[in-house]
Design a protein around this motif. Structure first.
Motif, PDB file in Angstrom:
ATOM      1  N   ALA A 231       0.940  -1.112   0.071  1.00  0.00           N
ATOM      2  CA  ALA A 231      -0.007   0.029   0.037  1.00  0.00           C
ATOM      3  C   ALA A 231       0.891   1.114   0.096  1.00  0.00           C
ATOM      4  CB  ALA A 231      -0.816   0.066   1.253  1.00  0.00           C
ATOM      5  N   GLY A 232       0.361   2.354  -0.683  1.00  0.00           N
ATOM      6  CA  GLY A 232       1.340   3.537  -0.863  1.00  0.00           C
ATOM      7  C   GLY A 232       2.490   3.570  -2.020  1.00  0.00           C
ATOM      8  N   THR A 233       2.414   2.359  -2.706  1.00  0.00           N
ATOM      9  CA  THR A 233       3.475   2.288  -3.894  1.00  0.00           C
ATOM     10  C   THR A 233       3.037   3.394  -4.895  1.00  0.00           C
ATOM     11  OG1 THR A 233       4.037   0.042  -3.699  1.00  0.00           O
ATOM     12  CG2 THR A 233       4.368   1.061  -5.807  1.00  0.00           C
ATOM     13  N   ARG A 234       4.250   4.191  -4.933  1.00  0.00           N
ATOM     14  CA  ARG A 234       4.042   5.438  -6.117  1.00  0.00           C
ATOM     15  C   ARG A 234       4.132   4.760  -7.270  1.00  0.00           C
ATOM     16  NH1 ARG A 234       5.094  10.191  -3.997  1.00  0.00           N
ATOM     17  NH2 ARG A 234       4.761  11.095  -5.937  1.00  0.00           N
ATOM     18  N   ASN A 235       5.605   4.085  -7.585  1.00  0.00           N
ATOM     19  CA  ASN A 235       6.041   3.857  -8.958  1.00  0.00           C
ATOM     20  C   ASN A 235       6.762   2.555  -8.757  1.00  0.00           C
ATOM     21  OD1 ASN A 235       8.105   4.840  -7.235  1.00  0.00           O
ATOM     22  ND2 ASN A 235       9.089   5.903  -8.904  1.00  0.00           N
ATOM     23  N   THR A 236       7.120   1.862 -10.032  1.00  0.00           N
ATOM     24  CA  THR A 236       7.973   0.575 -10.308  1.00  0.00           C
ATOM     25  C   THR A 236       8.590   0.982 -11.517  1.00  0.00           C
ATOM     26  OG1 THR A 236       5.768  -0.360  -9.272  1.00  0.00           O
ATOM     27  CG2 THR A 236       7.452  -1.668 -10.361  1.00  0.00           C
TER      28      THR A 236
ATOM     29  N   TRP B 142      13.825  -4.166  -9.317  1.00  0.00           N
ATOM     30  CA  TRP B 142      13.298  -2.657 -10.049  1.00  0.00           C
ATOM     31  C   TRP B 142      13.631  -1.828  -8.670  1.00  0.00           C
ATOM     32  CZ3 TRP B 142      10.598  -6.949  -8.659  1.00  0.00           C
ATOM     33  CH2 TRP B 142       9.307  -6.668  -7.675  1.00  0.00           C
ATOM     34  N   SER B 143      12.951  -0.455  -9.036  1.00  0.00           N
ATOM     35  CA  SER B 143      12.955   0.535  -7.900  1.00  0.00           C
ATOM     36  C   SER B 143      11.515   1.057  -7.697  1.00  0.00           C
ATOM     37  CB  SER B 143      13.792   1.385  -8.190  1.00  0.00           C
ATOM     38  OG  SER B 143      15.280   1.330  -8.181  1.00  0.00           O
ATOM     39  N   SER B 144      11.180   1.145  -6.394  1.00  0.00           N
ATOM     40  CA  SER B 144       9.995   1.715  -5.878  1.00  0.00           C
ATOM     41  C   SER B 144       9.983   2.749  -4.761  1.00  0.00           C
ATOM     42  CB  SER B 144       8.794   0.778  -5.517  1.00  0.00           C
ATOM     43  OG  SER B 144       8.472  -0.112  -6.748  1.00  0.00           O
ATOM     44  N   SER B 145       9.158   3.638  -5.062  1.00  0.00           N
ATOM     45  CA  SER B 145       8.834   4.772  -3.757  1.00  0.00           C
ATOM     46  C   SER B 145       7.577   3.964  -2.987  1.00  0.00           C
ATOM     47  CB  SER B 145       8.961   6.094  -4.306  1.00  0.00           C
ATOM     48  OG  SER B 145       8.940   6.859  -3.028  1.00  0.00           O
ATOM     49  N   VAL B 146       7.460   3.768  -1.962  1.00  0.00           N
ATOM     50  CA  VAL B 146       6.283   3.504  -1.057  1.00  0.00           C
ATOM     51  C   VAL B 146       6.281   4.314   0.077  1.00  0.00           C
ATOM     52  CG1 VAL B 146       5.315   1.574   0.184  1.00  0.00           C
ATOM     53  CG2 VAL B 146       6.941   0.834  -1.600  1.00  0.00           C
ATOM     54  N   ALA B 147       5.189   5.281   0.120  1.00  0.00           N
ATOM     55  CA  ALA B 147       4.679   6.159   1.255  1.00  0.00           C
ATOM     56  C   ALA B 147       5.162   5.556   2.390  1.00  0.00           C
ATOM     57  CB  ALA B 147       3.412   6.607   0.948  1.00  0.00           C
ATOM     58  N   GLY B 148       5.790   6.333   3.333  1.00  0.00           N
ATOM     59  CA  GLY B 148       5.870   5.849   4.558  1.00  0.00           C
ATOM     60  C   GLY B 148       7.178   5.006   4.906  1.00  0.00           C
TER      61      GLY B 148
ATOM     62  N   ALA C 217       9.671   8.175   2.272  1.00  0.00           N
ATOM     63  CA  ALA C 217       8.881   8.684   1.320  1.00  0.00           C
ATOM     64  C   ALA C 217       7.394   8.969   1.722  1.00  0.00           C
ATOM     65  CB  ALA C 217       8.722   7.283   0.087  1.00  0.00           C
ATOM     66  N   THR C 218       6.810   9.957   0.790  1.00  0.00           N
ATOM     67  CA  THR C 218       5.620  10.539   1.139  1.00  0.00           C
ATOM     68  C   THR C 218       4.511  10.385   0.095  1.00  0.00           C
ATOM     69  OG1 THR C 218       6.379  12.872   0.506  1.00  0.00           O
ATOM     70  CG2 THR C 218       6.551  12.019   2.745  1.00  0.00           C
ATOM     71  N   ASN C 219       3.337  10.490   0.283  1.00  0.00           N
ATOM     72  CA  ASN C 219       2.311  10.038  -0.582  1.00  0.00           C
ATOM     73  C   ASN C 219       1.727  11.568  -1.285  1.00  0.00           C
ATOM     74  OD1 ASN C 219       0.422   8.805  -2.310  1.00  0.00           O
ATOM     75  ND2 ASN C 219      -1.087   8.711  -0.524  1.00  0.00           N
ATOM     76  N   GLN C 220       2.906  12.127  -1.947  1.00  0.00           N
ATOM     77  CA  GLN C 220       2.611  13.492  -2.490  1.00  0.00           C
ATOM     78  C   GLN C 220       2.254  13.247  -4.082  1.00  0.00           C
ATOM     79  OE1 GLN C 220       6.290  14.960  -0.296  1.00  0.00           O
ATOM     80  NE2 GLN C 220       5.279  16.764  -1.403  1.00  0.00           N
ATOM     81  N   THR C 221       2.069  14.038  -4.822  1.00  0.00           N
ATOM     82  CA  THR C 221       1.915  14.020  -6.147  1.00  0.00           C
ATOM     83  C   THR C 221       2.958  14.313  -7.214  1.00  0.00           C
ATOM     84  OG1 THR C 221       1.050  16.450  -6.606  1.00  0.00           O
ATOM     85  CG2 THR C 221      -0.605  14.801  -5.871  1.00  0.00           C
TER      86      THR C 221
ATOM     87  N   ASP D 225       7.140  14.572  -6.543  1.00  0.00           N
ATOM     88  CA  ASP D 225       7.536  14.882  -5.116  1.00  0.00           C
ATOM     89  C   ASP D 225       7.273  13.684  -4.152  1.00  0.00           C
ATOM     90  OD1 ASP D 225       7.753  17.681  -5.966  1.00  0.00           O
ATOM     91  OD2 ASP D 225       5.366  17.905  -5.673  1.00  0.00           O
ATOM     92  N   GLY D 226       7.986  14.009  -3.071  1.00  0.00           N
ATOM     93  CA  GLY D 226       8.088  13.057  -2.117  1.00  0.00           C
ATOM     94  C   GLY D 226       8.635  11.486  -2.196  1.00  0.00           C
ATOM     95  N   LEU D 227       9.276  11.353  -3.576  1.00  0.00           N
ATOM     96  CA  LEU D 227       9.897  10.007  -3.753  1.00  0.00           C
ATOM     97  C   LEU D 227      11.186   9.652  -3.200  1.00  0.00           C
ATOM     98  CD1 LEU D 227       9.299   9.992  -7.649  1.00  0.00           C
ATOM     99  CD2 LEU D 227       7.661   9.137  -5.894  1.00  0.00           C
TER     100      LEU D 227
END
Length: 318
Positions: free
Chosen positions: A129-134, A152-158, A162-166, A169-171
């Motif tokens: 939950a909170g995955t921004r990208n892959t 691969w690389s992912s940014s996961v909010a929390g 990493a934050t759940n921005q748009t 941002d926040g990656l």
């Protein structure tokens, strides 16, 4: 719990392409270098491009830079950061980035690199939950464990700041991985390793002595800006991994791909703000020589992966 895919996870596409991984099995006979890449001009919407090189320095686009495989999976249907590996049964596997944001990667197979299987969307980060990208998946075959390793690389909010921005941002990225033997059933996605900072664009290189080297981008960008390339040692494609080296490229470099060339290893990389490629060679991953002035890549090429393929195969792709 394992991730098992059914037919609903497959979407149809057609086209053609390419080569073998430094980790996996290698083709026999006379070989040439083949570059698979996408172009920044269309952001990967028109799919896979190919180029060949006889000397490892000058790469010439095949079919005048025309696309070989059009993407059909993912919300935005992109084909960025293509990575190809050869399985033990002679089947080539390609994985790629399908979207700027989301939790899936693309996958397709081919025996002749011209006729491709239906494209597959693999939801590798759906359990997070909170995955921004892959981003920038790569696939290698591990002959010791007799399995494919996808990372691969992912940014996961929390996670890791990493934050759940748009948008972008926040990656704050870390590398994740899964393994499979058949691309139907996958082990649960897990953190591959933590280099200790925001990192993307990972690639693996098998050395002559059997060791593994991981090469990647330090994506640190804030009060301190890195955005350069580093390496780390690895005991196997699943680690354990050593500490990150000092940077060996200038800032604003990314998308590394590496191969042995003569008695040295060469790392090609994307100098993205200058819209060109650079390259550095080494014997020991400590001392580096900048050979960027010698390399020539196709216009608009981005994030290429260089592989060895049989000369006869490359001729059929021309």
């Amino acid at each position: 719990m394992r991730l098992d895919l059914d037919r609903r996870d497959f979407l149809i596409g057609a086209g053609g392409v390419l080569s073998t991984s430094a980790i996996g099995a290698a083709p026999r006979g006379k070989e040439v270098l083949l570059l698979c890449y996408f172009t920044g001009k269309d952001e990967g919407r028109e799919g896979l491009r190919l180029a060949t090189s006889a000397d490892g320095y000058t790469f010439t686009a095949l079919r005048n830079g025309a696309g070989y495989l059009t993407p059909t999976v993912g919300e935005n249907r992109l084909m960025r950061d293509p990575s190809i590996t050869l399985g033990p049964d002679g089947v080539y596997h390609m994985v790629w980035t399908t979207d700027w944001f989301g939790d899936v990667i693309g996958h397709a197979t081919s025996r002749d690199l011209l006729n491709w299987s239906p494209q597959q969307a693999i939801p590798v980060m759906r359990a997070f939950a909170g995955t921004r990208n892959t981003w920038a998946p790569e696939c290698v075959y591990d002959p010791v464990k007799r399995q494919f390793v996808i990372f691969w690389s992912s940014s996961v909010a929390g996670q890791f700041g990493a934050t759940n921005q748009t948008n972008f941002d926040g990656l704050d990225h870390r590398p994740y991985c899964t393994t499979t033997r058949d691309f139907r059933s996958f082990t649960p996605t897990r953190l591959w390793f933590d280099p200790g900072f925001n990192a993307i664009d990972f690639t693996l290189l098998r050395l002559e002595d059997g060791a593994v080297r991981v090469i990647f981008k330090d994506e640190t960008n804030g009060a301190r800006v890195e955005r350069n390339l580093r390496t780390a040692s690895a005991a196997s494609p699943l680690g354990p991994f050593g500490p990150a080296s000092a940077a060996f490229t200038e800032s604003m470099t990314e998308g590394p791909t590496a191969i042995r060339l003569g008695d040295r290893y060469i790392v090609y990389y994307d100098i993205y703000e200058q819209h060109r490629f650079g390259a550095r060679t080494t014997r020991d991953f400590v001392t580096w020589d900048d050979v960027s002035a010698r390399v020539q890549f196709p216009p608009d090429a981005r994030h290429g992966t260089v592989l060895r393929v049989p000369e006869a195969l490359a001729a059929k792709l021309a």
